[in-house]
Design a protein around this motif. Structure first.
Motif, mmCIF file in Angstrom:
data_model
loop_
_atom_site.group_PDB
_atom_site.id
_atom_site.type_symbol
_atom_site.label_atom_id
_atom_site.label_comp_id
_atom_site.label_asym_id
_atom_site.label_seq_id
_atom_site.Cartn_x
_atom_site.Cartn_y
_atom_site.Cartn_z
ATOM 1 N N UNK A 163 11.126 10.812 16.314
ATOM 2 C CA UNK A 163 12.174 11.480 16.283
ATOM 3 C C UNK A 163 13.008 10.993 17.647
ATOM 4 N N UNK A 164 12.256 11.137 18.605
ATOM 5 C CA UNK A 164 13.106 10.537 19.916
ATOM 6 C C UNK A 164 13.554 9.310 19.813
ATOM 7 N N UNK A 165 13.163 8.123 19.050
ATOM 8 C CA UNK A 165 13.498 7.129 18.919
ATOM 9 C C UNK A 165 14.869 6.952 17.864
ATOM 10 N N UNK A 243 15.603 19.975 17.808
ATOM 11 C CA UNK A 243 16.272 18.930 17.096
ATOM 12 C C UNK A 243 17.402 18.283 17.396
ATOM 13 N N UNK A 244 18.424 19.096 17.560
ATOM 14 C CA UNK A 244 19.698 18.464 18.280
ATOM 15 C C UNK A 244 19.422 17.696 19.442
ATOM 16 N N UNK A 245 18.696 18.326 20.490
ATOM 17 C CA UNK A 245 18.392 17.726 21.632
ATOM 18 C C UNK A 245 17.610 16.219 21.405
ATOM 19 N N UNK A 248 19.139 14.540 16.418
ATOM 20 C CA UNK A 248 19.385 15.056 15.194
ATOM 21 C C UNK A 248 20.352 16.051 14.887
ATOM 22 N N UNK A 249 21.180 15.920 13.758
ATOM 23 C CA UNK A 249 22.165 16.581 13.231
ATOM 24 C C UNK A 249 21.217 17.654 12.511
ATOM 25 N N UNK A 250 21.112 19.008 12.965
ATOM 26 C CA UNK A 250 20.253 20.134 12.451
ATOM 27 C C UNK A 250 21.058 20.683 11.469
ATOM 28 N N UNK A 251 20.485 20.923 10.168
ATOM 29 C CA UNK A 251 20.993 21.836 9.039
ATOM 30 C C UNK A 251 19.884 22.928 8.691
ATOM 31 N N UNK A 278 18.384 16.485 10.204
ATOM 32 C CA UNK A 278 17.059 17.064 9.799
ATOM 33 C C UNK A 278 17.565 18.301 9.040
ATOM 34 N N UNK A 279 16.998 18.642 7.840
ATOM 35 C CA UNK A 279 17.205 19.544 7.147
ATOM 36 C C UNK A 279 15.792 20.580 7.373
ATOM 37 N N UNK A 280 16.193 22.031 7.682
ATOM 38 C CA UNK A 280 14.809 22.744 7.979
ATOM 39 C C UNK A 280 14.745 23.514 6.664
ATOM 40 N N UNK A 281 13.699 23.206 5.764
ATOM 41 C CA UNK A 281 13.449 23.994 4.541
ATOM 42 C C UNK A 281 12.301 24.897 4.619
ATOM 43 N N UNK A 282 12.588 25.978 4.287
ATOM 44 C CA UNK A 282 11.649 27.029 4.250
ATOM 45 C C UNK A 282 10.716 27.242 3.055
#
Length: 642
Positions: A163-165, A243-245, A248-251, A278-282
């Protein structure tokens, strides 16, 4: 035979293209039927159940929105992918899961064009997906690449390295965090779903881009505060600052079981021109099947089970499993020594350490899917005088090889490595085979290596490891039940580097390292029926080698055969090196090592796999007779006689 479930809509779907042709209002029914099919199929075959049930709606949504197989979907780890397999042309074979010549229990490139990347081990999807996304740019082939990472896989450092890359690039990469354990920011129903749709919508992104354009015209000292303000405002409602840091564009987070929430967000993401996103799905592991929902750990991996009651079919055994013997013996040692602690990498029940945790909750450390950290953490414990047992499957210990060398062995720290699932593992196939630890640890100076011949020997080896403080020490044992031998009340401390002779004979010497000893003893009986009286020895140790034992066997027998549950570079290779280096192959002895062949063996039963490798009693007898000079006809006649 029980009737298959009623699945009229699923029956019309052979490929994702068929799914995409359905009206979206029918996808809820399709998901329900797909869940029923997964439950029924796994009840027939066994396998990983909970993770797949948790991603049914997500699987349907992904194939409904993305143009697979042109768009790539990577499942991390691959045992989430049973619903995916059913929707991608493999439904007719789904009841062959993990059976000989059947479907793999994980994603596999050779199995389907819908499996762009194999994933038996976790936390690889973001790295692989980023590579695919960059490759598509280089090749001028626009496509979406989606990495679905979950079931604890985000606890591994490799995911964050990737993710950092990725956060530093504009590659078209979508990461879906399948949060099926503990939500980073719990969803709160309709409002959360609305916000997720809002921040992924073209209108919001257009406004955001316009604001960025305005900010660019402001004095530079105001750029960073403006960016932070927008990020804070969005993360205040949606979470995801980490994730923003990382770029990534976080949703999210959004309810992964609600197609009315999933589909609009994925539609919006499809329209985004650049990544990474990045989509965070629970989701809930085991969703839709009450026994699996109520006991996620127990139903992570299952044997065949009754769909109605959830009761799993267990083959009765008169012998304890090797894993349970390790756990019980470690508990004994921990009761006697407060310095004994246990470390595991997300496998407390798989390694038997859940039993240890019940009695010593303050002396067990589950570090997550982070084998590298587990080993170095154990090294730190050892450096301060603790006696850590690092219990990791053979196949997963591979991931911490540098740490074994650099952080443990070079410093001579007494970390105890309990290596479960050594040798063939049957239905889990080549990604989980424990074929390599003898070889890869055997190349490391200063480490003691042991292999238990039976469950009693395992008890002795746990006791030996506890008492050994001179440096790192390991002991390996297989998946499954023991041999049913009498068990000592307590383990004995074995003399380091010394094997044992079980039967003294002549002509043929059978030297076993590990639990092939049972087959060696059976082979010896067959050879005895043919007029031979073989010597049987249990090596116990690979490092240091029992050179006196090996030299004696080589000097007093015509044939010396070693057996082991490991590959090239293991025990037989070390014995061969010793014999050759000391001129012991220049005499009459003919040496033959029996080991796991230098290939990747596909999933089957453990018994079938060892037979194919020549490591069962028939294979051992055949090797002995061939080495003694029997031709094929004579060997066939002798085997028929035995």
């Amino acid at each position: 035979m029980a009737e298959k479930p009623h699945t009229p809509l699923l029956d019309t779907v052979r490929t994702p293209a068929d799914l995409r042709a359905l009206p979206r209002e029918q996808l809820r029914q399709l998901a329900d039927e797909l869940r029923t099919e997964v439950i029924d199929a796994v009840s027939c075959t066994g396998g990983h159940l909970g993770a797949g049930l948790g991603v049914v709606e997500l699987t349907v949504a992904l194939h409904a929105v993305f143009d697979t197989p042109h768009d790539r979907i990577i499942w991390d780890v691959g045992h989430q992918a049973y619903p995916h397999k059913i929707l991608t042309g493999r439904r007719e074979r789904i009841r062959t899961l993990r059976q000989k010549d059947g479907l793999s229990g994980f994603t596999r490139r050779a199995e389907s064009e819908y499996d762009p990347f194999g994933a038996g081990h976790s936390s690889t999807s973001i790295s692989a997906g980023l590579g695919m996304a960059v490759a598509s740019e280089h090749l001028g082939t626009p496509r979406n690449v989606v990495a679905v990472i979950g079931d604890g896989a985000m606890s591994a450092g490799m995911a964050y390295e990737a993710m950092n890359n990725a956060g530093d690039m504009d590659a078209r990469l979508v990461v879906i965090l399948n949060d099926n354990d503990m939500s980073i920011a719990p969803p709160t129903g309709a409002l959360r779903a609305y916000l997720a749709q809002l921040v992924s919508s073209p209108a919001y992104r257009g406004t955001r881009d316009a604001a960025k354009s305005i900010v660019s015209k402001l004095p530079k000292p105001l750029h960073e505060p403006a960016r932070k303000t927008e990020e804070f405002a969005r993360s205040f409602f949606t979470g995801g600052t980490l994730f923003e840091e990382l770029g990534f564009y976080y949703v999210g987070p959004i309810d992964g079981h609600n197609l009315d929430h999933l589909l609009p967000v994925l539609d919006n993401v499809l329209e985004m021109e650049k990544g990474p996103i990045l989509i965070h799905v629970v989701t809930k592991k085991g969703k839709g099947y009450a026994p699996a929902e109520d006991s996620a750990d127990k139903y992570h991996g299952v044997s065949k089970f009754n769909v109605i009651t959830g009761a799993q079919a267990k083959t009765p055994s008169n012998a304890p499993s090797y894993t349970s013997v390790f756990a019980e013996t470690l508990i004994q040692e921990a009761k006697a020594d407060p310095r004994v602690v246990a470390v595991t990498a997300a496998m407390p029940s798989g390694t038997g350490l859940d039993k240890f945790a019940e009695l010593f909750p303050d002396r067990i450390y589950d570090v997550g899917i982070a084998e590298q950290h587990a080993v170095t953490f154990a090294a730190g414990l050892a450096s301060e005088g603790m006696r850590p047992f690092c219990a990791i499957y053979s196949t997963f210990l591979q991931r911490a090889y540098d740490q074994v060398i650099h952080d443990v062995a070079i410093q001579g720290l007494p970390v105890r490595f309990a290596i479960d699932r050594a040798g063939f593992v049957g239905a889990d196939g080549p990604t989980h085979a424990g074929n390599y630890d003898s070889a890869y640890l055997g190349a490391v100076p200063g480490i003691v290596q042991m292999a238990a011949a039976d469950e009693a020997e395992l008890r002795h080896m746990v006791a030996t490891a506890t008492a050994y403080d001179a440096g790192p020490i390991s002991f390996r044992y297989p998946r499954g039940d023991g041999m049913g031998v009498d068990m000592p009340a307590r383990g004995e401390i074995l003399p380091i580097g010394k094997g044992r002779i079980l039967r003294q004979g002549s002509t043929v010497a059978l030297l076993s390292y590990g639990t092939r000893l049972g087959e060696v003893l059976a082979a010896a009986d067959k050879l005895a029926a043919l007029g031979f009286n073989p010597t049987i020895a249990d090596a116990r140790f690979m490092k240091p080698l029992d050179e006196d034992l090996i030299a004696s066997l080589a000097g007093n027998h015509d044939v010396l055969i070693t057996t082991e549950e490991g590959g090239l570079g293991g025990y037989g290779s070390h014995v061969a090196t010793f014999l050759a280096s000391n001129g012991l192959l220049d005499g009459k002895v003919r040496f033959r090592p029996l080991m796991i062949p230098d290939r990747f063996d596909e999933h089957s039963s453990q018994g079938d796999m060892y037979a194919a490798a020549g490591l069962d009693r028939a294979g051992i007898v055949a090797t002995a007779l061939k080495t003694l000079g029997y031709d094929d006809a004579a060997m066939k006649a002798a085997l028929a006689q035995a």
